[in-house]
Design an enzyme around this catalytic site. Structure first.
Site, PDB file in Angstrom:
ATOM      1  N   ASN A  12      10.312   7.583  11.694  1.00  0.00           N
ATOM      2  CA  ASN A  12       9.705   6.255  11.655  1.00  0.00           C
ATOM      3  C   ASN A  12       9.880   5.633  13.036  1.00  0.00           C
ATOM      4  O   ASN A  12      10.976   5.202  13.388  1.00  0.00           O
ATOM      5  CB  ASN A  12      10.385   5.413  10.568  1.00  0.00           C
ATOM      6  CG  ASN A  12       9.679   4.079  10.354  1.00  0.00           C
ATOM      7  OD1 ASN A  12       8.809   3.689  11.128  1.00  0.00           O
ATOM      8  ND2 ASN A  12      10.075   3.381   9.303  1.00  0.00           N
ATOM      9  N   ARG A  93       5.746   8.398   9.871  1.00  0.00           N
ATOM     10  CA  ARG A  93       5.185   7.259   9.163  1.00  0.00           C
ATOM     11  C   ARG A  93       4.227   6.548  10.119  1.00  0.00           C
ATOM     12  O   ARG A  93       4.590   6.218  11.243  1.00  0.00           O
ATOM     13  CB  ARG A  93       6.301   6.307   8.765  1.00  0.00           C
ATOM     14  CG  ARG A  93       5.777   5.066   8.118  1.00  0.00           C
ATOM     15  CD  ARG A  93       6.899   4.141   7.727  1.00  0.00           C
ATOM     16  NE  ARG A  93       6.356   2.961   7.113  1.00  0.00           N
ATOM     17  CZ  ARG A  93       6.854   1.742   7.296  1.00  0.00           C
ATOM     18  NH1 ARG A  93       7.909   1.568   8.061  1.00  0.00           N
ATOM     19  NH2 ARG A  93       6.313   0.716   6.704  1.00  0.00           N
ATOM     20  N   HIS A 182       3.123  -0.730   2.690  1.00  0.00           N
ATOM     21  CA  HIS A 182       4.270  -0.255   1.893  1.00  0.00           C
ATOM     22  C   HIS A 182       3.838   0.806   0.887  1.00  0.00           C
ATOM     23  O   HIS A 182       4.503   1.017  -0.126  1.00  0.00           O
ATOM     24  CB  HIS A 182       4.946  -1.393   1.096  1.00  0.00           C
ATOM     25  CG  HIS A 182       5.629  -2.424   1.930  1.00  0.00           C
ATOM     26  ND1 HIS A 182       5.553  -3.770   1.649  1.00  0.00           N
ATOM     27  CD2 HIS A 182       6.407  -2.312   3.038  1.00  0.00           C
ATOM     28  CE1 HIS A 182       6.250  -4.442   2.549  1.00  0.00           C
ATOM     29  NE2 HIS A 182       6.777  -3.582   3.413  1.00  0.00           N
ATOM     30  N   ARG A 241       7.371 -14.336   7.587  1.00  0.00           N
ATOM     31  CA  ARG A 241       5.912 -14.426   7.427  1.00  0.00           C
ATOM     32  C   ARG A 241       5.554 -15.364   6.281  1.00  0.00           C
ATOM     33  O   ARG A 241       6.217 -15.387   5.256  1.00  0.00           O
ATOM     34  CB  ARG A 241       5.314 -13.043   7.149  1.00  0.00           C
ATOM     35  CG  ARG A 241       5.375 -12.110   8.339  1.00  0.00           C
ATOM     36  CD  ARG A 241       4.782 -10.749   8.012  1.00  0.00           C
ATOM     37  NE  ARG A 241       5.658  -9.696   8.495  1.00  0.00           N
ATOM     38  CZ  ARG A 241       5.712  -8.467   7.986  1.00  0.00           C
ATOM     39  NH1 ARG A 241       4.936  -8.122   6.971  1.00  0.00           N
ATOM     40  NH2 ARG A 241       6.544  -7.593   8.499  1.00  0.00           N
ATOM     41  N   GLU A 384      11.380   6.217   1.447  1.00  0.00           N
ATOM     42  CA  GLU A 384      10.133   6.565   2.125  1.00  0.00           C
ATOM     43  C   GLU A 384      10.264   7.898   2.856  1.00  0.00           C
ATOM     44  O   GLU A 384       9.308   8.656   2.973  1.00  0.00           O
ATOM     45  CB  GLU A 384       9.744   5.439   3.100  1.00  0.00           C
ATOM     46  CG  GLU A 384       9.326   4.179   2.349  1.00  0.00           C
ATOM     47  CD  GLU A 384       9.373   2.916   3.195  1.00  0.00           C
ATOM     48  OE1 GLU A 384      10.471   2.519   3.621  1.00  0.00           O
ATOM     49  OE2 GLU A 384       8.318   2.316   3.418  1.00  0.00           O
TER      50      GLU A 384
END
Ligand code: ADP
Length: 396
Positions: A12, A93, A182, A241, A384
């Site tokens: 990642n 990823r 996601h 956010r 993940e």
């Protein structure tokens, strides 16, 4: 060593970090993991686990290729592998796959070009992901690289989920639509719940609540809707956010404050959410501590966060014509009994109910609903990296 055993590296690569995890497949054993942090900064740091022990050192790492070399050198020098040619595949990823990539793919030159092209849609993420890919192609020229996209899982959404009610040319000419993110995590968690239920066709609402957060309605193998949108700013209230806001706020604030469009976009991404409302912190642990101490801004921020989570779960329960299960994952989802409890209590009209004793769980898989809950509710730690490794194995 077993003849079929493959060593797969899951990567990642962000703008300033490179995370890695080395698996022995198909056993799914973790051989090591670690990261290079603060790439490009004077205080860059390398962490690796050797025999379960964490080793940390300062490094000079000014670029992705340097970070990749630090990782590869360490794998050999720490004796985790004896030669780089033991690595059978590398999975990356990649945040944005647009409408091109409905599945993971072997990386060749044309895939590199597409990922680069998609940087227009994900300017904060795809360029960094791509740098990681290019660095590995350079360092291990004979090893297969596979891209695993955060958006692919959501490519099954129907048009009434992914289209915005704007002129169709925005979609046709400019690719304006909901992509969702996601996806690797939503897929992992929904599959895990289906496995626990022994029902592959189960309908699952997955709540990925981390510093970035999104909810996904999953029907069997398909994402049918998700809370993030064209970009990762949409949907839930997050660490910094805003989540969903009325689009007309943006031109209004530009006019009122004289700030540039870029500044306003920056504030929506980095000065909003928990941080903006609480005026205290972006971190849910600080928010919870603040609530305990009577900090009103923290209570308000948590209330806004909860309200949004509740309304997405309620809406997806209806969309799925009754979900079979709910799952909580990621930093907050896995580690905040308080958030889970407040959210599920607000949904009691549907008969959802937690067993508050079972709900006292941190970072571990567990059924947390009470026996009289209308549907089971789980905590499922996301993974993940294993999804990335599994996708690489499909191609090796
Ligand atoms: P990301 O991967 O998007 O950066 P994470 O999934 O790591 O985010 O989630 C980060 C959030 O999870 C933060 O708000 C943090 O406070 C929260 N979190 C992590 N661990 C815990 C914990 N033990 N208790 C409460 N919240 C936690």
């Amino acid at each position: 060593m077993g003849g079929n055993m493959k060593k797969i590296l899951a990567i990642n690569a962000g703008s300033s970090t490179l995370k890695f995890k080395l698996f022995a497949m198909p056993e799914e054993t973790v051989l090591t993991e670690g990261k290079v942090d603060r790439i490009g900064k004077p205080d860059a740091e390398f962490t690796i686990y050797v025999n379960g022990e964490k080793k940390r050192e300062s490094v000079t790492s000014d670029s992705a290729p340097e970070a990749v070399n630090i990782v590869l050198d360490a794998l050999v020098n720490e004796g985790i592998i004896s030669h780089l040619n033991e690595i059978d595949g590398v999975g990356h990823r990649v945040v944005h796959g647009g409408e091109y990539f409905k599945d993971s793919t072997i990386i060749n030159q044309s895939v590199v070009e597409k990922i680069d092209e998609l940087s227009a849609l994900a300017p904060l993420h795809n360029p960094a992901n791509l740098q990681g890919i290019l660095a590995f192609r350079e360092a291990l020229p004979n090893v297969m690289n596979v891209a695993v996209f955060d958006t692919s899982f959501h490519q099954t959404m129907p048009p009434e989920s992914y289209l915005y009610a704007v002129p169709m040319d925005w979609y046709r000419k400019h690719h304006v639509r909901k992509y969702g993110f996601h996806g690797i995590s939503h897929k992992y968690v929904s599959q895990r719940v289906q496995q626990l239920l022994e029902k592959p066709e189960a309908k699952v609402i997955v709540c990925h609540l981390g510093s970035g957060a999104s909810i996904c309605a999953v029907d069997g193998e398909q994402s049918v809707d998700t809370s993030m949108g064209f970009g990762p700013l949409a949907g839930l209230v997050m660490g910094t956010r805003s989540g969903d806001i009325d689009a007309t706020i943006i031109p209004y604030i530009v006019k009122q404050t004289g700030k540039s469009l870029e500044e306003v976009e920056y504030e929506l991404n980095y000065k909003s959410g928990f941080l903006g409302v609480s005026e205290h912190s972006n971190d849910s642990r600080d928010i919870e501590e603040g609530i305990e101490k009577g900090h009103e801004g923290c209570r308000l921020a948590q209330n806004l966060f909860n309200r949004r989570v509740v309304s997405y779960i309620a809406s997806y329960h209806a969309l799925l014509n009754g979900a079979d299960a709910i799952a909580f994952t990621a930093g907050i989802g896995e580690n905040s009994p308080q958030t889970r409890s407040e959210v599920i209590q607000a949904l009691s009209v549907f008969g959802f109910k937690l067993d508050e004793e079972k709900n006292q769980v941190y970072g571990k898989e567990r059924l947390i609903s009470s026996e009289d809950s209308s549907i089971p509710i789980y905590v499922i730690p996301t993974d993940e990296e294993i999804m990335i490794a599994r996708d690489v194995i499909r191609f090796v």
